[in-house]
Design a protein around this motif. Structure first.
Motif, PDB file in Angstrom:
ATOM      1  N   ARG A  38       0.694  -1.277   0.242  1.00  0.00           N
ATOM      2  CA  ARG A  38       0.042  -0.406   0.199  1.00  0.00           C
ATOM      3  C   ARG A  38       1.302   1.038  -0.269  1.00  0.00           C
ATOM      4  N   GLY A  39       2.211   1.429  -0.821  1.00  0.00           N
ATOM      5  CA  GLY A  39       2.930   2.580  -0.889  1.00  0.00           C
ATOM      6  C   GLY A  39       2.070   4.128  -0.967  1.00  0.00           C
ATOM      7  N   ASP A  40       1.159   3.258  -2.056  1.00  0.00           N
ATOM      8  CA  ASP A  40       0.289   5.108  -2.285  1.00  0.00           C
ATOM      9  C   ASP A  40      -0.460   5.636  -1.333  1.00  0.00           C
ATOM     10  N   ARG A  41      -0.424   5.203  -0.313  1.00  0.00           N
ATOM     11  CA  ARG A  41      -1.977   5.182   0.460  1.00  0.00           C
ATOM     12  C   ARG A  41      -0.333   5.639   1.644  1.00  0.00           C
ATOM     13  N   VAL A  42       0.588   5.237   2.068  1.00  0.00           N
ATOM     14  CA  VAL A  42       1.971   5.408   2.571  1.00  0.00           C
ATOM     15  C   VAL A  42       2.648   6.861   2.224  1.00  0.00           C
ATOM     16  N   ASP A  43       2.108   7.359   0.453  1.00  0.00           N
ATOM     17  CA  ASP A  43       2.602   7.835   0.170  1.00  0.00           C
ATOM     18  C   ASP A  43       2.060   9.476   0.652  1.00  0.00           C
ATOM     19  N   PHE A  44       0.715   8.545   0.618  1.00  0.00           N
ATOM     20  CA  PHE A  44      -0.518  10.219   0.993  1.00  0.00           C
ATOM     21  C   PHE A  44      -0.351  10.486   2.637  1.00  0.00           C
ATOM     22  N   TYR A  45       0.177  10.249   3.332  1.00  0.00           N
ATOM     23  CA  TYR A  45       0.745  10.615   4.820  1.00  0.00           C
ATOM     24  C   TYR A  45       1.939  11.364   4.570  1.00  0.00           C
ATOM     25  N   CYS A  46       2.833  10.477   3.842  1.00  0.00           N
ATOM     26  CA  CYS A  46       4.080  11.088   3.657  1.00  0.00           C
ATOM     27  C   CYS A  46       4.059  13.123   2.969  1.00  0.00           C
ATOM     28  N   TYR A  47       2.945  12.938   1.993  1.00  0.00           N
ATOM     29  CA  TYR A  47       2.558  14.305   1.250  1.00  0.00           C
ATOM     30  C   TYR A  47       1.816  15.173   2.502  1.00  0.00           C
ATOM     31  N   LEU A  48       0.686  15.269   2.775  1.00  0.00           N
ATOM     32  CA  LEU A  48       0.245  15.435   3.872  1.00  0.00           C
ATOM     33  C   LEU A  48       1.079  16.200   5.330  1.00  0.00           C
ATOM     34  N   GLU A  49       2.332  15.378   5.933  1.00  0.00           N
ATOM     35  CA  GLU A  49       3.185  15.571   5.932  1.00  0.00           C
ATOM     36  C   GLU A  49       4.259  16.895   5.332  1.00  0.00           C
ATOM     37  N   TRP A  50       4.432  16.617   4.123  1.00  0.00           N
ATOM     38  CA  TRP A  50       5.889  17.459   3.166  1.00  0.00           C
ATOM     39  C   TRP A  50       4.848  19.085   3.305  1.00  0.00           C
ATOM     40  N   GLN A  51       3.932  18.323   3.290  1.00  0.00           N
ATOM     41  CA  GLN A  51       2.875  20.190   2.978  1.00  0.00           C
ATOM     42  C   GLN A  51       2.564  21.419   4.492  1.00  0.00           C
ATOM     43  N   ALA A  52       2.536  20.403   5.424  1.00  0.00           N
ATOM     44  CA  ALA A  52       2.468  20.629   6.190  1.00  0.00           C
ATOM     45  C   ALA A  52       3.968  21.507   6.950  1.00  0.00           C
ATOM     46  N   GLU A  53       4.830  20.504   6.564  1.00  0.00           N
ATOM     47  CA  GLU A  53       6.238  21.485   7.018  1.00  0.00           C
ATOM     48  C   GLU A  53       6.597  22.611   6.371  1.00  0.00           C
ATOM     49  N   ARG A  54       6.087  22.103   5.034  1.00  0.00           N
ATOM     50  CA  ARG A  54       7.176  23.536   3.973  1.00  0.00           C
ATOM     51  C   ARG A  54       5.695  24.425   4.280  1.00  0.00           C
ATOM     52  N   GLN A  55       4.667  24.940   4.820  1.00  0.00           N
ATOM     53  CA  GLN A  55       4.026  26.156   5.338  1.00  0.00           C
ATOM     54  C   GLN A  55       4.540  26.259   6.720  1.00  0.00           C
ATOM     55  N   LEU A  56       4.198  25.707   7.686  1.00  0.00           N
ATOM     56  CA  LEU A  56       5.101  26.165   9.130  1.00  0.00           C
ATOM     57  C   LEU A  56       6.905  26.535   8.640  1.00  0.00           C
ATOM     58  N   ALA A  57       7.091  26.149   7.730  1.00  0.00           N
ATOM     59  CA  ALA A  57       8.669  26.281   7.512  1.00  0.00           C
ATOM     60  C   ALA A  57       8.968  28.311   7.072  1.00  0.00           C
ATOM     61  N   ALA A  58       7.565  28.218   6.008  1.00  0.00           N
ATOM     62  CA  ALA A  58       7.213  29.514   5.622  1.00  0.00           C
ATOM     63  C   ALA A  58       7.309  30.514   6.954  1.00  0.00           C
ATOM     64  N   ILE A  59       6.330  30.567   7.508  1.00  0.00           N
ATOM     65  CA  ILE A  59       5.956  30.876   8.759  1.00  0.00           C
ATOM     66  C   ILE A  59       7.067  30.813   9.413  1.00  0.00           C
ATOM     67  N   GLY A  60       8.021  30.509   9.855  1.00  0.00           N
ATOM     68  CA  GLY A  60       9.338  30.697  10.784  1.00  0.00           C
ATOM     69  C   GLY A  60       9.928  31.669   9.971  1.00  0.00           C
ATOM     70  N   GLN A  61       9.975  31.458   8.305  1.00  0.00           N
ATOM     71  CA  GLN A  61      11.730  32.421   7.297  1.00  0.00           C
ATOM     72  C   GLN A  61      10.858  33.941   7.646  1.00  0.00           C
ATOM     73  N   ARG A  62       9.125  33.865   7.566  1.00  0.00           N
ATOM     74  CA  ARG A  62       8.854  34.803   7.659  1.00  0.00           C
ATOM     75  C   ARG A  62       8.557  35.767   8.345  1.00  0.00           C
ATOM     76  N   SER A  63       8.890  35.076   9.897  1.00  0.00           N
ATOM     77  CA  SER A  63       8.360  35.725  11.031  1.00  0.00           C
ATOM     78  C   SER A  63       9.939  36.484  11.471  1.00  0.00           C
ATOM     79  N   PHE A  64      11.382  35.763  10.958  1.00  0.00           N
ATOM     80  CA  PHE A  64      12.387  36.699  10.832  1.00  0.00           C
ATOM     81  C   PHE A  64      12.618  37.428   9.534  1.00  0.00           C
ATOM     82  N   GLU A  65      12.185  37.533   8.030  1.00  0.00           N
ATOM     83  CA  GLU A  65      12.173  38.384   7.737  1.00  0.00           C
ATOM     84  C   GLU A  65      11.333  39.499   8.063  1.00  0.00           C
ATOM     85  N   LEU A  66      10.298  39.303   9.322  1.00  0.00           N
ATOM     86  CA  LEU A  66       9.635  41.058   9.593  1.00  0.00           C
ATOM     87  C   LEU A  66      10.294  40.956  10.787  1.00  0.00           C
TER      88      LEU A  66
END
Length: 732
Positions: free
Chosen positions: A374-402
């Motif tokens: 069920r590698g496809d379903r495992v990849d789906f949950y990896c994808y969710l974590e990736w998107q959450a990680e990307r958005q949190l990282a961008a917020i951290g970066q934005r706080s330092f830019e400001l």
């Protein structure tokens, strides 16, 4: 009796505890026995046999699993060897993290003896080897070689700074302020019924315009993706991964590319569901999860078709993310896919403890086969974590830019849910027959059992603290501060056996100095300051140890009182502290003034006796009088402010909290010496009810209550803007 005392000492179990009223509670035999069983120490053959096994393990091991030392201090290695090897020649080596190596040789007879023990007539000595090298900070390896051990023995050697990182903006007279928000509670005109990373970005950008230098939020850790009813951010499935419900769906790059997703989200039926979720007074977690997952499934299919198949740049980023996540990410995604699979077959399967036995072991063949098939379903949950990680990282970066002095601060829960990923992944690390809690206090006279399984101290050290290290790294990498919930847990935790009431719990000690050292090292590596939630019963050694390590204290206005009950003046607050009026577990300022929490606790029968309830009501009336008097002494209020308000006959004060009083209270705290002032969002929006009511589960809508005002409206509120402007001028 001496055997029992020695066994308890080696296991870190305390003989009893003092409650906040000065009463000593002796640890009950039943509780001690349960805890020893949970630690895997007591095996049905008595205390004496358990002590013998434990001592044998300690004295038959040549090297400790880990040694933690302070940078600049002499590096002492303890070696445990039988007396007959006194004249043998040993060689040692240290391999630094950066690759530099050191080596030397010795004979035990030339070393200082630090202790001895006899096992089966054999005398064993503990020797002290002082390394003639100066070690840099970091994670190193100590190796020991002899003719009998040509392959060598190995030990982790961790060299730590004495203090945690403190950002430049807080040095000398540097101070800052900022809001604390329950992310889930944020109401906005664009979110999908729950606060998300898009809202958090807005909070940072809007408050930075008022010179806010820090923005705090509740834990963002992963909850159960297959059980939307499991909602407490302080009982996560994992402290290593993120909650996908925080994802701002429309900010996912695939959403802008995917016509199917945009058509789905823009459809009449979907928009009707979305409007319903946005308008509700409470977060409908099941409804939000259903809505978000429906679109995320479409986005993942789009990503596979248009990126993974074509090996695009974003596909390469995803594959890199999976590789860097390693075994933990793979198993976390597999765990979620297995949870979904079994839950889909039988809704009564509530967690991994009731899975088929083979699936309860993350390293089993069955789990590996499941991930492969069920590698496809495992990849789906990896994808969710990736998107959450990307958005949190961008917020951290934005706080330092400001240019925020600190930036985003995240909250680290004291433990994890016993049915979640972390316990499944590190099952042997946790005592599953006990829960972390707290002894009785004024707000919780019955004591508390949070149900979170405690980590076994001996096994944590056996792991060379690696789970602790990884958890810190994961929660420090994108933010400027980390608040550690119940920071006293670095030294001791209150264990409550599952079969007993909270007041029968027992304190268990942890390797405080080692954990504090590792915390300081990760703090510097991630340039992330540390704030300790040190409320409640705090041993003196914890206060002094945290202070010396530059772990900031937490000071709540409600609790900062003198012996007579009057409020402590601003000049008496500590410097290295985050000061606030309240917390998520306490009444809001409006609720405190109006006794809303007392009313609710009475309705839910949370007062053990009428006498305790009466004391609470009497104290609250006095506290309001003391509060008003403290504000008067600072020239922040006058009796003229009482005009035009409905007055309480008992106190002679307004029955309801007013925006003017809120302004005065925060002006009082602005005058404190403490370097960080936190303003709770509920005090800006005038909320009466608190986010969480300790001692309740389903009796109170914990972690569901949404703010009464949209985020956008906060910055248009004529009662809020004067306070924000005052804070801006005060902290420029």
């Amino acid at each position: 009796m001496e055997d029992i005392k020695e066994l308890l000492r080696l296991c870190g179990i305390e003989h009893g505890y003092w409650d906040i009223w000065g009463k000593w509670h002796v640890a009950q035999d039943e509780a001690v026995m349960n805890i020893l069983h949970g630690m895997g120490v007591l095996d049905g053959d008595g205390y004496e046999a358990a002590l013998s096994r434990l001592k044998e393990d300690l004295w038959l091991r040549v090297l400790e699993p880990v040694r933690v030392v302070s940078f600049g201090s002499p590096v002492e290695i303890l070696l445990t060897l039988p007396h007959e090897k006194d004249g043998f020649r040993f060689e040692w080596a240290v391999l630094e993290e950066a690759g530099v190596s050191h080596a030397g040789a010795f004979r035990p007879s030339d070393l200082q003896v630090k202790g001895s023990h006899e096992i089966n007539g054999r005398r064993i000595f503990r020797y002290s080897l002082m390394l003639p090298v100066s070690m840099p900070m970091g994670y190193h390896r100590f190796l020991l070689f002899s003719d009998e051990e040509p392959g060598g023995l190995s030990m982790s050697l961790i060299v730590c700074p004495k203090r945690c990182y403190v950002p430049d903006g807080l040095f000398r007279d540097g101070r800052t302020w900022g809001p604390t928000v329950g992310l889930y509670a944020l109401r906005s005109r664009r979110n999908w019924g729950i606060g998300d990373f898009g809202d958090l970005k807005t909070v940072i950008e809007r408050f930075s315009a008022f010179s806010a230098g820090i923005v705090g939020t509740n834990p963002l850790c992963a909850l159960s993706p297959c059980d939307p009813s499991h909602i407490s951010p302080y009982s996560p499935s994992s402290r290593l991964f993120l909650n996908y419900l925080n994802i701002d769906i429309e900010a996912v790059p695939d959403f802008a590319e995917c016509e199917e997703a945009k058509a789905l989200a823009g459809g009449q039926a979907f928009q009707a569901r979305l409007s319903h979720l946005r308008e509700g007074g409470f977060v409908d977690y099941e409804g939000v999860a259903g809505l978000k997952l429906e679109v995320l499934e479409v986005l993942f299919r789009h990503f596979k078709r248009n990126h993974l198949v074509n090996n695009s740049q974003r596909a390469k980023e995803f594959l890199t993310f999976k590789k860097e996540g390693g075994k933990a990410l793979k198993l976390y995604s597999t765990f979620n896919a297995i949870s979904e699979y079994f839950k889909g077959r039988d809704s009564a399967i509530w967690g991994w403890p009731v899975w088929p036995e083979a699936y309860q072991d993350p390293d089993s063949v069955e789990v590996t086969d499941f991930a492969s098939k069920r590698g496809d379903r495992v990849d789906f949950y990896c994808y969710l974590e990736w998107q959450a990680e990307r958005q949190l990282a961008a917020i951290g970066q934005r706080s330092f830019e400001l240019g925020l002095k600190v930036g985003l601060y995240l909250d680290l829960p004291v433990g994890v849910d016993r049915t979640g990923f972390d316990v499944w992944y590190h099952k042997g690390l946790f005592a599953l027959n006990a829960g972390i809690g707290a002894p009785p206090d004024a707000f919780n006279p019955n004591g508390q059992d949070w149900g979170l399984p405690p980590i076994i101290p001996i096994r944590l050290k056996e792991s060379a603290y690696l789970p602790f290290i990884k958890m810190l790294r994961r929660n420090m990498c994108h933010n400027g501060a980390l608040r550690i919930d119940h920071v006293m847990g670095l030294m001791r935790l209150f264990w409550v056996p599952c079969s007993m009431k909270p007041d029968k719990g027992v304190y268990v000690r942890y390797p405080f100095e080692d954990l504090l050292g590792v915390l300081a090292l990760e703090s510097h590596r991630n340039r992330c300051m540390v704030i300790g939630e040190d409320l409640g019963t705090v041993p003196d050694e914890v206060r002094s140890g945290l202070g010396e390590a530059d772990v900031f204290s937490t000071r709540v206005f409600y609790f900062e009182t003198k012996e007579d009950g009057s409020f402590r003046p601003p000049a008496e607050y500590p410097t290295n502290a985050l000061v606030s009026v309240t917390t998520h577990d306490l009444p809001t300022l409006y609720g405190f003034w109006q006794g809303r929490d007392v009313e609710i606790r009475d309705r839910l029968n949370l007062f053990p006796t009428k006498e305790i309830k009466g004391r609470e009501i009497t104290w609250r009336d006095r506290a309001k009088a003391w509060l008003f008097e403290a504000l008067k002494k600072e020239g922040l209020v006058s009796n003229d402010m009482l005009r035009g308000h409905e007055i309480d006959d008992k106190t002679g004060l307004p029955k309801k909290m007013t925006p003017q009083l809120v302004f005065a209270v925060y002006s009082y705290l602005v005058r404190c010496r403490s370097k960080i002032l936190a303003v709770q969002m509920e005090d800006l929006t005038g909320e009466l009810d608190q986010a969480n009511l300790p001692g309740t589960v389903n009796e109170y809508p914990n972690w569901k209550r949404r703010l009464s005002k949209d985020l956008e409206a906060v910055f248009e509120d004529k009662d809020v803007l004067p306070l924000l402007e005052w804070l801006r001028r005060s902290f420029q």
